[in-house]
Scaffold this active site. Structure first.
Site, mmCIF file in Angstrom:
data_model
loop_
_atom_site.group_PDB
_atom_site.id
_atom_site.type_symbol
_atom_site.label_atom_id
_atom_site.label_comp_id
_atom_site.label_asym_id
_atom_site.label_seq_id
_atom_site.Cartn_x
_atom_site.Cartn_y
_atom_site.Cartn_z
ATOM 1 N N TYR A 60 -4.538 2.450 15.726
ATOM 2 C CA TYR A 60 -3.306 2.514 16.515
ATOM 3 C C TYR A 60 -3.552 2.372 18.011
ATOM 4 C CZ TYR A 60 -0.822 3.771 12.327
ATOM 5 O OH TYR A 60 -0.265 3.719 11.078
ATOM 6 N N GLU A 104 -7.400 8.667 5.793
ATOM 7 C CA GLU A 104 -7.661 9.393 7.036
ATOM 8 C C GLU A 104 -8.160 10.814 6.818
ATOM 9 O OE1 GLU A 104 -4.281 9.108 9.632
ATOM 10 O OE2 GLU A 104 -4.190 6.941 9.522
ATOM 11 N N ASN A 133 -7.424 2.247 9.725
ATOM 12 C CA ASN A 133 -6.139 2.467 10.376
ATOM 13 C C ASN A 133 -6.394 2.527 11.869
ATOM 14 O OD1 ASN A 133 -5.207 2.699 7.801
ATOM 15 N ND2 ASN A 133 -4.626 4.858 7.927
ATOM 16 N N HIS A 187 -2.935 10.929 0.180
ATOM 17 C CA HIS A 187 -2.427 10.774 1.550
ATOM 18 C C HIS A 187 -1.784 12.118 1.933
ATOM 19 C CE1 HIS A 187 -0.901 7.634 4.649
ATOM 20 N NE2 HIS A 187 -0.521 8.818 5.112
ATOM 21 N N GLU A 211 -3.565 0.174 8.079
ATOM 22 C CA GLU A 211 -2.399 0.588 8.868
ATOM 23 C C GLU A 211 -2.566 0.081 10.286
ATOM 24 O OE1 GLU A 211 -1.392 4.768 9.022
ATOM 25 O OE2 GLU A 211 -1.712 4.994 6.856
ATOM 26 N N ARG A 269 0.862 -1.186 0.000
ATOM 27 C CA ARG A 269 0.000 0.000 0.000
ATOM 28 C C ARG A 269 0.901 1.239 0.000
ATOM 29 N NH1 ARG A 269 -2.291 3.230 4.509
ATOM 30 N NH2 ARG A 269 -4.012 4.405 3.611
HETATM 31 O O1 IFM Z 1 2.476 8.073 9.666
HETATM 32 C C1 IFM Z 1 1.099 8.097 9.825
HETATM 33 C C2 IFM Z 1 0.414 7.869 8.497
HETATM 34 O O2 IFM Z 1 0.795 8.798 7.549
HETATM 35 C C3 IFM Z 1 -1.084 7.977 8.669
HETATM 36 N N1 IFM Z 1 -1.548 7.148 9.737
HETATM 37 C C4 IFM Z 1 -0.849 7.212 11.000
HETATM 38 C C5 IFM Z 1 0.633 7.041 10.786
HETATM 39 C C6 IFM Z 1 1.367 7.109 12.138
HETATM 40 O O3 IFM Z 1 1.119 8.328 12.760
#
Ligand code: IFM
Length: 446
Positions: free
Chosen positions: A291, A164, A289, A119, A354, A75
């Site tokens: 985290y 995002e 995504n 992006h 992600e 990706r």
């Molecule tokens: O690095 C970023 C990415 O560009 C978008 N999602 C979160 C990642 C980590 O912060």
């Protein structure tokens, strides 16, 4: 043991401005991130993406490394200002040729290309004309999508429109922590709508053989205490972070409570009849995504934050270990998020586009022994396996990130890669996590 289907798509992700460098080569125009990174104080240590991981010149070696690791998909994002240097008008053939070479090299290695059209590197002239808060930007985006699809559609199946949009809208136009660095809450709400509209218009332009989706940064939100003020704060954060995007895309409507929260900020004249129908044409897949989860409480003093319209919310401390970004580590949040998507929204194929972590890696004579990153990835992949066993249509996983890279306003200090980059020499060294991930892919299990 957690086992994945043989067809599960294993990949790694990056983005153009974070790794390519070569910002002035082959006719690329300036983006808002070139301008922002060049603004004193905007990015830690004055770092910029001018050279980054020099992937523009080193992509053949990087792809060979991906193949060595057994990645099935890659990706990456297409830099709009390489393809249309001013954001409108004719294509820049040399920019397109770069992505054609990149894509062909991936295909030669048996790696599926998964490009994202946007992006965050908006061509600067479009920002000069008003940026995402103006409707015209959505139309320009669809034009760029159509031109790019016409050139590369014969070799690419999966097209992700946006990465995002929450960040583009609320970090870019409300907090100013991201490019273009504006602090205008009403503009941020307009930007969110026009990003969604841009997705809808681009998806129309891409139909045909293409499978079209988009990627949201979603999270699992819980209140600190089960009492009215914290419950309301959690509802607000969930509304802005998750539902403001999920509902229009998957239900063709904005959530009423979020519109109410935002009424002080905007009168919503920017939403035209028919917009929601276009935004809500079902995508072929949704990229997620993830985290960290968010624990939310009511605040006592008004704060300016990305949660426009909700100045009295605060993110509380869940007491869990954190990554080098200060983000709490909780793989359970990913499972809860996936189950919530399954329960609350129509079933469409899901991909984790992600997931990963920055840690303070130490380079030793015999490599980078990033056991903390392996533990993070292992935990989150176990959540993926559990979600699948509970009926979530999760079809693939992309680790963030393949390479250490430019982490936006944090510059090069945080390292998210499973491959270490020595920025002085551009030498790549797979970390232990890369070897571990390769083994997971080979076995299809944890
Ligand atoms: O690095 C970023 C990415 O560009 C978008 N999602 C979160 C990642 C980590 O912060």
């Amino acid at each position: 043991m957690s086992t994945f289907d043989p067809g599960f798509l294993w990949g790694a992700a990056t983005s153009s401005y974070q790794i390519e460098g070569a910002v002035a080569e082959d006719g690329r125009g300036p983006s808002i991130w070139d301008t922002f990174a060049g603004t004193p104080g905007a990015v830690r240590d004055g770092d910029t993406g001018a050279v980054a991981a020099d992937h523009y010149h080193r992509f053949p070696g990087d792809i060979a490394l991906m193949a060595e690791l057994g990645l099935r998909a890659y990706r990456f994002s297409l830099a709009w200002p390489r393809i249309q240097p001013t954001g409108s008008g004719p294509v820049n053939q040399r920019g397109l040729d770069f992505y054609r070479r990149l894509t062909d090299t991936l295909l030669d290695h048996g790696i599926e290309p998964w490009p994202t059209l946007y992006h965050w590197d908006l061509p600067q002239p479009l920002e000069d004309g008003g940026g995402w808060p103006v409707r015209d930007t959505a139309e320009r985006f669809a034009e760029y999508a159509a031109l790019t699809y016409a050139a590369l559609g014969d070799r690419i199946t999966h097209w992700t429109t946006l990465n995002e949009p929450w960040c583009s809208a609320f970090l870019g136009y409300a907090t100013g922590r991201h490019a273009p660095g504006r602090r205008e809450p009403a503009a941020a709400v307009r930007a969110a709508h026009h990003l969604l509209l841009g997705h809808g218009l681009a998806a129309e332009a891409l139909r045909g053989e293409a499978r079209v989706g988009l990627t949201l940064n979603l999270t699992h939100v819980t209140p600190l205490h089960a009492e009215p003020a914290d419950l309301d704060a959690a509802r607000r954060v969930d509304g802005m972070q998750n539902r403001l995007f999920l509902d229009p895309l998957l239900r063709a409507t904005y959530p009423d409570d979020v519109l109410d929260d935002l009424h002080e900020v905007t009168a919503f004249e920017h939403i035209h009849d028919g917009d929601l129908k276009r935004i809500g044409a079902p995508p072929d897949y949704l990229g997620i995504n993830y985290y960290a989860p968010l624990l939310v409480a009511a605040g006592s003093t008004p704060t300016r934050s990305a949660y426009v319209g909700s100045p009295l919310v605060r993110i509380a401390d869940g007491g869990r270990p954190r990554t080098a970004m200060g983000w709490e580590i909780d793989e359970r949040g990913l499972l809860d998020l996936l189950l919530r998507l399954k329960n609350d929204y129509p079933a469409i194929p899901l991909y984790i586009t992600e997931n990963g972590a920055a840690f303070d890696d130490v380079v030793q004579h015999d490599g980078v022994h990033d056991t903390d990153r392996i533990a993070y990835l292992d935990g989150h992949l176990r959540s993926c396996a559990q979600a699948i066993s509970r009926g979530v249509p999760l079809r693939g996983y992309f680790v963030w990130s393949l390479l250490d890279n430019f982490e936006w306003s944090f510059g090069y200090a945080p390292r998210f890669g499973i491959v270490h980059v020595d920025y002085a020499t551009q030498r790549r060294t797979p970390k232990d996590s890369a070897r571990w991930y390769a083994e997971v892919i080979r076995r299809g299990s944890l």
